[in-house]
Motif scaffolding. Structure first.
Motif, PDB file in Angstrom:
ATOM      1  N   ILE A 134      49.346  39.266   1.098  1.00  0.00           N
ATOM      2  CA  ILE A 134      48.464  40.180   0.359  1.00  0.00           C
ATOM      3  C   ILE A 134      49.313  41.199  -0.416  1.00  0.00           C
ATOM      4  O   ILE A 134      49.060  41.478  -1.583  1.00  0.00           O
ATOM      5  CB  ILE A 134      47.502  40.905   1.322  1.00  0.00           C
ATOM      6  CG1 ILE A 134      46.507  39.915   1.920  1.00  0.00           C
ATOM      7  CG2 ILE A 134      46.733  42.017   0.593  1.00  0.00           C
ATOM      8  CD1 ILE A 134      45.627  40.477   3.014  1.00  0.00           C
ATOM      9  N   ARG A 135      50.340  41.694   0.251  1.00  0.00           N
ATOM     10  CA  ARG A 135      51.220  42.654  -0.437  1.00  0.00           C
ATOM     11  C   ARG A 135      51.848  42.024  -1.667  1.00  0.00           C
ATOM     12  O   ARG A 135      51.978  42.666  -2.707  1.00  0.00           O
ATOM     13  CB  ARG A 135      52.320  43.124   0.519  1.00  0.00           C
ATOM     14  CG  ARG A 135      51.832  44.113   1.542  1.00  0.00           C
ATOM     15  CD  ARG A 135      53.007  44.626   2.359  1.00  0.00           C
ATOM     16  NE  ARG A 135      52.546  45.389   3.497  1.00  0.00           N
ATOM     17  CZ  ARG A 135      53.091  45.325   4.703  1.00  0.00           C
ATOM     18  NH1 ARG A 135      54.126  44.537   4.927  1.00  0.00           N
ATOM     19  NH2 ARG A 135      52.613  46.065   5.686  1.00  0.00           N
ATOM     20  N   PHE A 138      49.213  41.340  -4.615  1.00  0.00           N
ATOM     21  CA  PHE A 138      48.699  42.538  -5.284  1.00  0.00           C
ATOM     22  C   PHE A 138      49.782  43.586  -5.566  1.00  0.00           C
ATOM     23  O   PHE A 138      49.462  44.721  -5.903  1.00  0.00           O
ATOM     24  CB  PHE A 138      47.576  43.154  -4.450  1.00  0.00           C
ATOM     25  CG  PHE A 138      46.368  42.268  -4.358  1.00  0.00           C
ATOM     26  CD1 PHE A 138      45.454  42.212  -5.397  1.00  0.00           C
ATOM     27  CD2 PHE A 138      46.160  41.455  -3.255  1.00  0.00           C
ATOM     28  CE1 PHE A 138      44.348  41.378  -5.326  1.00  0.00           C
ATOM     29  CE2 PHE A 138      45.056  40.618  -3.179  1.00  0.00           C
ATOM     30  CZ  PHE A 138      44.156  40.581  -4.219  1.00  0.00           C
ATOM     31  N   HIS A 139      51.025  43.191  -5.394  1.00  0.00           N
ATOM     32  CA  HIS A 139      52.149  44.097  -5.667  1.00  0.00           C
ATOM     33  C   HIS A 139      51.991  45.418  -4.918  1.00  0.00           C
ATOM     34  O   HIS A 139      52.079  46.498  -5.504  1.00  0.00           O
ATOM     35  CB  HIS A 139      52.264  44.369  -7.175  1.00  0.00           C
ATOM     36  CG  HIS A 139      52.350  43.126  -7.998  1.00  0.00           C
ATOM     37  ND1 HIS A 139      53.557  42.538  -8.324  1.00  0.00           N
ATOM     38  CD2 HIS A 139      51.392  42.334  -8.526  1.00  0.00           C
ATOM     39  CE1 HIS A 139      53.327  41.447  -9.033  1.00  0.00           C
ATOM     40  NE2 HIS A 139      52.017  41.299  -9.177  1.00  0.00           N
ATOM     41  N   ILE A 140      51.715  45.303  -3.654  1.00  0.00           N
ATOM     42  CA  ILE A 140      51.508  46.517  -2.853  1.00  0.00           C
ATOM     43  C   ILE A 140      52.770  46.824  -2.069  1.00  0.00           C
ATOM     44  O   ILE A 140      53.367  45.939  -1.450  1.00  0.00           O
ATOM     45  CB  ILE A 140      50.321  46.326  -1.871  1.00  0.00           C
ATOM     46  CG1 ILE A 140      49.028  46.081  -2.653  1.00  0.00           C
ATOM     47  CG2 ILE A 140      50.173  47.550  -0.972  1.00  0.00           C
ATOM     48  CD1 ILE A 140      47.905  45.575  -1.800  1.00  0.00           C
TER      49      ILE A 140
END
Lengths: 162, 286
Positions: A134-135, A138-140
């Motif tokens: 997920i990171r 979404f470039h988190i």
């Protein structure tokens, strides 16, 4: 409201001009309000600016033009089915470059259909993904402190947090 | 571009995305581990909204004197949707995996502590629930004493040995009894670990009343619907009920347990630091 115009011209935040038909513009509440404004009467040549960049506005207008006929007249089931397929294809876009701008634009322009569609698309991208995936998608940035991180690790020994 | 996509998005948009993922609690559990912004949104809004939506009567009852339920929204939400599995519910099996490796994920900030007393309510026979309610008796961890190997030397990972230490802190010392325990075969079935609860994710007082024997009827216990989560083990079938007492320390059950020479053991709560309780309904041996 002016009855003589069929399409209006708007400016993107980058300063580019875009044409959008009146029926398509009605999908957005703020644009609908603008339509009722004197700006679009024949004797006014002021062009309103929409705080959405050109790349995003192209997509938003594309969506509006596609959905406008159905929104204005209702549609048969086969039309709805076809539109659904079109939506899926339409939403195949880069997460960072477009999807999030579409989300913000739909929010800003009060376009319920596009907003729900974009939110659902973002949510679908999260389904079944690990924390690190997920990171990445979404470039988190992982901004937990090392203590918090350690605590998470203890609580979820099977999860990958890197 | 240094800024992340979500830092540009207003919180209400992010929440709208998250609400599209409410059908499976594991989605939120994972999201809460992604970054601090997600974590705070999930903890403070998503789980709260979901509790209000799915178990409104319990929420309003438990919230009578505070704005956050004891143990936090995460615990209450988890109680509604997550069965801790036999191991963590106190029906201890000799296993190298202590059931904390979870699909569901979150204890979410609630550190497991050693001071919890969890009880098993045990009913004899295989009669129906209504009938069995009247002849039930409270016994604390009979299974622990009789059937379960509980030996730190056999532990294969830190979690298990940690719990063994905790057990040593129990009100009653149980070391000798452990040594005389009959050894139970290692059970590694997936169902012995925590998992999404089966059935409807609801807790109700009606169900709690049915399970409590008459003398405890004044207590307010919410538990999940019959038949809880079914766990088939080699010798027995278990039904695990998840539940919560309102004002547990003031309940008759608590007083009864605290009175007298009942055997007790300290065990970490599967959901939070507070007194949440599992009940075990026993079918009898298979």
């Amino acid at each position: 409201m002016s009855s003589s115009v069929e399409a209006i011209t708007v400016l993107s935040s980058d300063g580019d001009e875009f044409k959008i038909t009146v029926s398509a513009a009605k999908l957005s509440k703020p644009l609908n309000w603008m339509l009722e404004d004197v700006c679009f009467s024949d004797d006014c040549d002021e062009v309103p600016t929409i705080e959405v960049n050109s790349k995003t506005l192209v997509k938003v207008i594309e969506y509006c033009e596609k959905h406008a006929p159905r929104a204005n007249s209702g549609a048969s089931d086969s039309d709805a089915e076809e539109l659904k397929k079109w939506d899926i294809e339409f939403m195949k876009m880069d997460v960072k470059d477009i999807l999030f701008h579409i989300l913000m634009a739909a929010n800003y322009l009060h376009m319920e259909g596009l907003y729900d569609l974009a939110c659902q698309t973002a949510a679908d991208l999260m389904k079944g993904m690990t924390v690190s995936q997920i990171r990445k998608i979404f470039h988190i940035k992982n901004d937990f402190s090392s203590e918090e991180q350690e605590q998470l690790r203890r609580q979820h020994p099977g999860c990958s947090f890197d | 571009m240094a800024e992340t996509v979500f830092s540009m998005l207003p919180d209400d948009v992010t929440l709208h995305i998250f609400l599209n993922l409410k059908d499976d609690p594991r989605h939120w559990a994972r999201l809460a581990c992604v970054c601090t912004k997600f974590s705070s949104l999930i903890r403070n809004f998503c789980w709260k909204i979901n509790c209000f939506h799915t178990i409104p009567s319990i929420v309003s009852d438990l919230l009578s004197d505070s704005s956050v339920p004891a143990g936090g929204w995460a615990s209450l939400h988890k109680l509604a949707v997550c069965c801790p599995g036999l191991l963590h519910a106190g029906v201890l099996l000799d296993s190298s995996d202590f059931g904390l490796e979870r699909e569901l994920g979150p204890d979410e900030g609630y550190q497991i502590t050693s001071s919890q007393e969890i009880f098993t309510s045990r009913f004899n026979g295989s009669s129906g629930m209504g009938a069995s309610g009247s002849n039930c008796y409270w016994s604390l961890f009979d299974d622990l004493y009789n059937d379960t190997v509980y030996n730190a030397s056999e532990s294969k990972d830190g979690l298990e040995s940690q719990l063994c230490e905790e057990a040593g802190k129990g009100v009653v010392k149980v070391d000798q009894e452990f040594s005389s325990c009959k050894r139970r075969k290692i059970c590694r079935s997936l169902r012995s670990r925590s998992h999404l609860a089966s059935g409807i994710w609801n807790l109700s007082r009606e169900q709690g009343n049915k399970l409590l024997s008459r003398q405890f009827r004044d207590d307010c216990l919410y538990i999940c619907d019959w038949p809880g989560c079914l766990h088939n083990e080699e010798k027995r079938n278990y039904m695990l009920f998840r539940g919560i007492f309102k004002n547990f320390k003031r309940s008759r059950v608590y007083r009864t347990i605290n009175d007298g020479n009942r055997k007790k053991i300290a065990l970490s709560c599967a959901f939070c630091q507070l007194c949440l309780m599992f009940m075990e309904y026993e079918f009898g041996s298979v």
